[in-house]
Design a protein around this motif. Structure first.
Motif, PDB file in Angstrom:
ATOM      1  N   LEU A  11      51.619  23.252  45.400  1.00 36.10           N
ATOM      2  CA  LEU A  11      51.185  23.779  46.698  1.00 36.10           C
ATOM      3  C   LEU A  11      51.936  25.068  46.994  1.00 36.10           C
ATOM      4  CD1 LEU A  11      49.726  23.574  49.471  1.00 36.10           C
ATOM      5  CD2 LEU A  11      51.687  22.207  50.264  1.00 36.10           C
ATOM      6  N   ILE A  12      51.194  26.168  47.165  1.00 38.28           N
ATOM      7  CA  ILE A  12      51.780  27.438  47.570  1.00 38.28           C
ATOM      8  C   ILE A  12      52.057  27.379  49.065  1.00 38.28           C
ATOM      9  CG2 ILE A  12      51.490  29.936  47.653  1.00 38.28           C
ATOM     10  CD1 ILE A  12      51.544  28.770  44.825  1.00 38.28           C
ATOM     11  N   ALA A  71      51.101  32.521  40.835  1.00 32.28           N
ATOM     12  CA  ALA A  71      51.526  31.126  40.673  1.00 32.28           C
ATOM     13  C   ALA A  71      50.329  30.198  40.526  1.00 32.28           C
ATOM     14  CB  ALA A  71      52.392  30.704  41.856  1.00 32.28           C
ATOM     15  N   ILE A  72      49.273  30.462  41.293  1.00 33.15           N
ATOM     16  CA  ILE A  72      48.046  29.662  41.179  1.00 33.15           C
ATOM     17  C   ILE A  72      47.475  29.772  39.766  1.00 33.15           C
ATOM     18  CG2 ILE A  72      45.645  29.512  41.956  1.00 33.15           C
ATOM     19  CD1 ILE A  72      46.751  30.424  44.753  1.00 33.15           C
ATOM     20  N   ARG A  73      47.438  30.984  39.255  1.00 33.31           N
ATOM     21  CA  ARG A  73      46.914  31.183  37.900  1.00 33.31           C
ATOM     22  C   ARG A  73      47.839  30.575  36.848  1.00 33.31           C
ATOM     23  NH1 ARG A  73      45.420  37.604  38.722  1.00 33.31           N
ATOM     24  NH2 ARG A  73      43.292  37.335  39.532  1.00 33.31           N
ATOM     25  N   SER A  74      49.146  30.775  37.008  1.00 32.76           N
ATOM     26  CA  SER A  74      50.100  30.329  35.994  1.00 32.76           C
ATOM     27  C   SER A  74      50.004  28.827  35.764  1.00 32.76           C
ATOM     28  CB  SER A  74      51.523  30.722  36.407  1.00 32.76           C
ATOM     29  OG  SER A  74      52.459  30.317  35.434  1.00 32.76           O
ATOM     30  N   MET A 104      45.878  23.023  41.820  1.00 28.96           N
ATOM     31  CA  MET A 104      46.608  23.933  42.695  1.00 28.96           C
ATOM     32  C   MET A 104      45.992  23.979  44.086  1.00 28.96           C
ATOM     33  SD  MET A 104      49.201  24.977  41.070  1.00 28.96           S
ATOM     34  CE  MET A 104      49.736  26.236  42.225  1.00 28.96           C
ATOM     35  N   TYR A 105      46.885  23.992  45.077  1.00 28.40           N
ATOM     36  CA  TYR A 105      46.521  24.100  46.477  1.00 28.40           C
ATOM     37  C   TYR A 105      47.341  25.230  47.087  1.00 28.40           C
ATOM     38  CZ  TYR A 105      44.632  19.411  45.670  1.00 28.40           C
ATOM     39  OH  TYR A 105      43.933  18.339  45.167  1.00 28.40           O
ATOM     40  N   ILE A 147      55.913  25.290  46.267  1.00 28.40           N
ATOM     41  CA  ILE A 147      56.240  26.607  45.713  1.00 28.40           C
ATOM     42  C   ILE A 147      56.284  27.604  46.864  1.00 28.40           C
ATOM     43  CG2 ILE A 147      55.593  28.378  44.027  1.00 28.40           C
ATOM     44  CD1 ILE A 147      53.812  26.145  42.723  1.00 28.40           C
ATOM     45  N   PRO A 148      57.461  27.810  47.484  1.00 35.29           N
ATOM     46  CA  PRO A 148      57.549  28.753  48.600  1.00 35.29           C
ATOM     47  C   PRO A 148      57.473  30.196  48.126  1.00 35.29           C
ATOM     48  CG  PRO A 148      59.719  27.901  48.074  1.00 35.29           C
ATOM     49  CD  PRO A 148      58.748  27.161  47.193  1.00 35.29           C
TER      50      PRO A 148
END
Length: 414
Positions: free
Chosen positions: A12-13, A28-31, A39-40, A91-92
């Motif tokens: 989660l971003i 980060a979403i792509r990685s 991914m959210y 993931i901040p």
């Protein structure tokens, strides 16, 4: 790739504040998404670049300012956690999120996975004053700094100060609630300092810092992930060629460059602090005394983290997800010579740097490979969404920077 991520544990971003054009979140979403990790992301609306990525399973639209009461933010995160329905890696992408997670880790631990750290440490690291004090305590070079408590303190400081100098907002949270300056601000004269200081109130929330001449300096970055023993499981070093706004803003163009001395400085400092998690450090090499001086310690993922990946395909976000899900983090050398470009800000940065006198002798003459922040052949929509949203605010920002320069001080992003 020589490893498999745990596809049962989502990511989660977490972002607080209004900055929809954030390429770090998209990265980060792509990685993790390319590894099959669900991914959210928290987004300002449904049409941000992150929200339209093909690798995002769901965007949780939650407009925030970063100034809300912590209890409200925690409640919001817990609601999102219940909707996801299983333990999720946080993931901040900003200091406000990193500080909140650390300080409210007991309340969040049942729903989320994140590195366990001293609850007070991220706030202190995100504070310009707190970081300076930690540097002094542990013998880490940093620019000379003063922390005025009143206008009279500023007057007394100005009597002996050497100009130009730099003013920054002292605390991470205050920069959004009651910012004293719009960002890192170069002040060229005593009169300019007094003019700005009249608007800072009775207790100025600023740090006044030594200015390191750009023609005598070179900007370096360190990204790493440290486990619960403060041991680096992934460590990377690079040189910043350009940033926007110039010389103190977000990285616009950078290269991976091996620097064992810098990696050792960072590893020893983090070990002394007992920090665990992802770090993004900005240091300036001062050619006058041969020292690397720490400017910023971001206790979270940096926007340009995708510059760095080792030969095993590990970046800092992947390292954190692997470690928190109980999997080994493959070792490997960093991919020296790799280049990272942020398309929407590198062109104006290039034009600005042509007149600056700044050089990066350690940057390779030719890149071994290039990663673009926005454009990706397997995920095109974030790039075109960025273009659609960038034109108007981008033009406004350039105009504001031009006006600031005409007033005799340079304001850049903190």
């Amino acid at each position: 790739m020589p490893f498999d991520a745990d596809r049962e544990v989502p990511g989660l971003i977490v972002k607080f504040g209004d900055y929809p054009l954030h390429h770090g979140g998209v990265g980060a979403i792509r990685s993790l998404g390319r590894l099959g990790v669900p991914m959210y992301a928290i987004t300002e609306d449904r049409y941000t670049p992150a929200a339209v990525s093909r690798y995002l399973r769901r965007a949780f639209v939650w407009p925030t300012t970063g100034t809300e009461e912590p209890e409200r933010l925690v409640d919001g995160l817990l609601r999102i956690g219940r909707r996801i329905g299983r333990p999720t890696v946080l993931i901040p992408t900003d200091e406000e999120a990193a500080v909140l997670i650390a300080e409210r880790q007991d309340a969040l631990a049942d729903r989320f996975l994140f590195p366990k750290v001293d609850a007070k440490l991220p706030r202190r690291l995100a504070s310009k004053q707190g970081l300076h004090e930690l540097c002094v305590e542990h013998g880490i070079p940093s620019p000379a700094a003063a922390f005025p408590q009143s206008y009279d303190d500023i007057v007394r400081f100005a009597e002996k100060a050497r100009f130009p100098l730099v003013a920054k907002n002292r605390e991470a949270f205050v920069r959004r609630a009651q910012p004293a300056v719009g960002g890192t601000t170069k002040i060229t004269t005593r009169e300019g300092l007094f003019t700005l200081a009249r608007d800072w109130g009775e207790r100025p929330g600023v740090i006044l810092q030594e200015y390191l001449p750009r023609e005598q300096a070179e900007d370096w970055i360190v990204h790493a992930y440290f486990d619960q023993d403060s041991t680096p499981l992934a460590m990377f070093t690079g040189v910043k060629v350009r940033s926007w706004p110039p010389h103190a803003g977000m990285t616009a163009n950078a290269y991976v460059v091996d620097n064992p001395e810098l990696a050792d400085i960072a590893a020893r400092f983090v070990k002394q602090l007992g920090f665990t998690g992802i770090v993004d450090l900005d240091l300036r090499f001062d050619r006058r005394d041969g020292q690397y001086k720490l400017l910023d310690f971001n206790p979270r993922m940096g926007a340009q983290f995708r510059l760095f990946e080792n030969e095993s395909g590990v970046d800092v976000v992947r390292a954190m997800h692997l470690d928190l899900t109980g999997r080994a983090v493959p070792e490997g050398e960093q991919c020296a010579g790799h280049r990272y470009i942020v398309e929407n800000i590198d062109l104006p940065a290039l034009l600005a740097y042509r007149r600056s006198g700044y050089t990066t002798p350690h940057a390779p003459a030719r890149a071994s490979g290039t990663e673009l922040a926005w454009f990706a052949g397997d995920d095109l929509r974030p790039f075109f969404t960025m273009l659609a949203r960038f034109v108007r605010p981008g033009a406004k920002h350039l105009y504001q920077l031009w006006r600031t320069n005409r007033r005799g001080s340079t304001t850049t992003a903190s």
